[in-house]
Design a protein around this motif. Sequence first.
Motif, PDB file in Angstrom:
ATOM      1  N   ILE A  12      29.623 -29.573 -16.967  1.00 41.35           N
ATOM      2  CA  ILE A  12      28.785 -30.019 -18.088  1.00 41.35           C
ATOM      3  C   ILE A  12      27.576 -29.117 -18.240  1.00 41.35           C
ATOM      4  O   ILE A  12      27.153 -28.790 -19.352  1.00 41.35           O
ATOM      5  N   GLU A  13      27.007 -28.685 -17.112  1.00 46.99           N
ATOM      6  CA  GLU A  13      25.819 -27.842 -17.149  1.00 46.99           C
ATOM      7  C   GLU A  13      26.133 -26.442 -17.676  1.00 46.99           C
ATOM      8  O   GLU A  13      25.397 -25.906 -18.509  1.00 46.99           O
ATOM      9  N   GLY A  15      29.204 -25.347 -19.111  1.00 43.71           N
ATOM     10  CA  GLY A  15      30.114 -25.246 -20.235  1.00 43.71           C
ATOM     11  C   GLY A  15      31.263 -24.302 -19.928  1.00 43.71           C
ATOM     12  O   GLY A  15      31.692 -24.186 -18.778  1.00 43.71           O
ATOM     13  N   THR A  17      33.414 -20.374 -21.055  1.00 43.57           N
ATOM     14  CA  THR A  17      33.306 -19.039 -21.641  1.00 43.57           C
ATOM     15  C   THR A  17      34.630 -18.693 -22.302  1.00 43.57           C
ATOM     16  O   THR A  17      35.670 -18.657 -21.628  1.00 43.57           O
ATOM     17  N   ARG A  95      30.068 -17.746 -24.450  1.00 42.01           N
ATOM     18  CA  ARG A  95      29.695 -19.031 -23.889  1.00 42.01           C
ATOM     19  C   ARG A  95      29.678 -20.132 -24.956  1.00 42.01           C
ATOM     20  O   ARG A  95      29.220 -19.914 -26.072  1.00 42.01           O
ATOM     21  N   ILE A  96      30.202 -21.296 -24.586  1.00 43.26           N
ATOM     22  CA  ILE A  96      30.167 -22.472 -25.447  1.00 43.26           C
ATOM     23  C   ILE A  96      29.851 -23.678 -24.562  1.00 43.26           C
ATOM     24  O   ILE A  96      30.364 -23.799 -23.452  1.00 43.26           O
ATOM     25  N   SER A  97      28.980 -24.544 -25.028  1.00 38.67           N
ATOM     26  CA  SER A  97      28.566 -25.687 -24.229  1.00 38.67           C
ATOM     27  C   SER A  97      29.714 -26.673 -24.039  1.00 38.67           C
ATOM     28  O   SER A  97      30.699 -26.654 -24.783  1.00 38.67           O
ATOM     29  N   PHE A  98      29.572 -27.535 -23.053  1.00 44.70           N
ATOM     30  CA  PHE A  98      30.587 -28.550 -22.769  1.00 44.70           C
ATOM     31  C   PHE A  98      30.799 -29.454 -23.982  1.00 44.70           C
ATOM     32  O   PHE A  98      31.939 -29.679 -24.410  1.00 44.70           O
ATOM     33  N   GLY A 100      29.851 -28.806 -27.055  1.00 47.23           N
ATOM     34  CA  GLY A 100      30.298 -27.980 -28.186  1.00 47.23           C
ATOM     35  C   GLY A 100      31.795 -27.741 -28.134  1.00 47.23           C
ATOM     36  O   GLY A 100      32.481 -27.765 -29.163  1.00 47.23           O
ATOM     37  N   CYS A 101      32.311 -27.533 -26.927  1.00 46.26           N
ATOM     38  CA  CYS A 101      33.753 -27.339 -26.752  1.00 46.26           C
ATOM     39  C   CYS A 101      34.509 -28.623 -27.085  1.00 46.26           C
ATOM     40  O   CYS A 101      35.551 -28.591 -27.746  1.00 46.26           O
ATOM     41  N   HIS A 176      35.306 -21.304 -15.296  1.00 48.25           N
ATOM     42  CA  HIS A 176      35.113 -21.880 -16.622  1.00 48.25           C
ATOM     43  C   HIS A 176      35.522 -20.892 -17.710  1.00 48.25           C
ATOM     44  O   HIS A 176      35.091 -21.019 -18.858  1.00 48.25           O
TER      45      HIS A 176
END
Length: 312
Positions: A12-13, A15, A17, A95-98, A100-101, A176
């Motif tokens: 979660i922290e 996310g 890639t 990179r994409i946040s948790f 956001g994904c 990730h």
Amino acid sequence: MAQRKALENHTIELGFTLQGFTDPSSLQGLCFTVFLVIYLVVLAGNSLMVLITVMDSSLHSPMYFFLMNLSFLEICYTSVTLPKMLVISLMEDGRISFLGCAAQLYFLTSLGSTESLLLAAMAYDRYAAICDPLHYTLTMSRGLCISLVVGSWMVVVPVQVGQTYQLFTLPFCASHHLHHFFCDVPPLLDLACADTSWNQATLYTIILVFAILPFSFIVISYIKIIRAVLKTPSVLGRHKAFSTCSSHLGVVTLFYSSATITYLTRRSRDSAETDKHLALLYTIVTPMLNPVIYSLRNKEVRIALKRLLWTK
């Protein structure tokens, strides 16, 4: 238990890639340009289809009502993935946040399921128009058309919310790196550090309900349509009937062929690489070609375009 909780918090922290872009840095500018042109074409072409359908009274029929919704959906569909892909190409940062994904996956799967149902509704419309023309107006009433469209948009919501929640409550491994252009179910399952058999079963059930069954309905509809058309004594009548169906068939073929290969074939390292590029076909190329296919193959759309562009 503590280790699993730590993995979940770490995911979660950090996310994910997205590593769909394996081209050297010198080609990232080319990728950005290509994706930008495609996105602008999708926006312009599908917006124009929505505009002429709303403004031209000759297109106020069930067939074009469904086409208008399909064009609007294509704009939403590409907007889920292409803007992020443009940023990645430009900034070279995948990179994409948790969250956001998760959001990207939900909208991608929901809109894909809705498109499948809309294509089935369009097949039913063509079946009613060709196989039972005397009752067409009564069969394809305004109320039924609205119900089919609203149902296509709404019925997928609880299902895809459930699938997204189920997937993102899985613990993910230390890696990730998502080997894809966007967040999708198969590559995310590849990163999970738990038994994913239940997730796989859910995925295949959703594919059955929102892809295989609508596609089977489309095939059956067109078998009946072809039989009816072949019985038409007029050559001109047969040509007109096939002409109105060819555009829809072209879109159906593009959408289902690439999606089926991506989700139903056995996955391996080589197939994952192929699936990654096939995904571009149904998420980007198909939305770009839809307005082109319909405008080139449909006389009424071409006439409406001329009236819109050249009439003061």
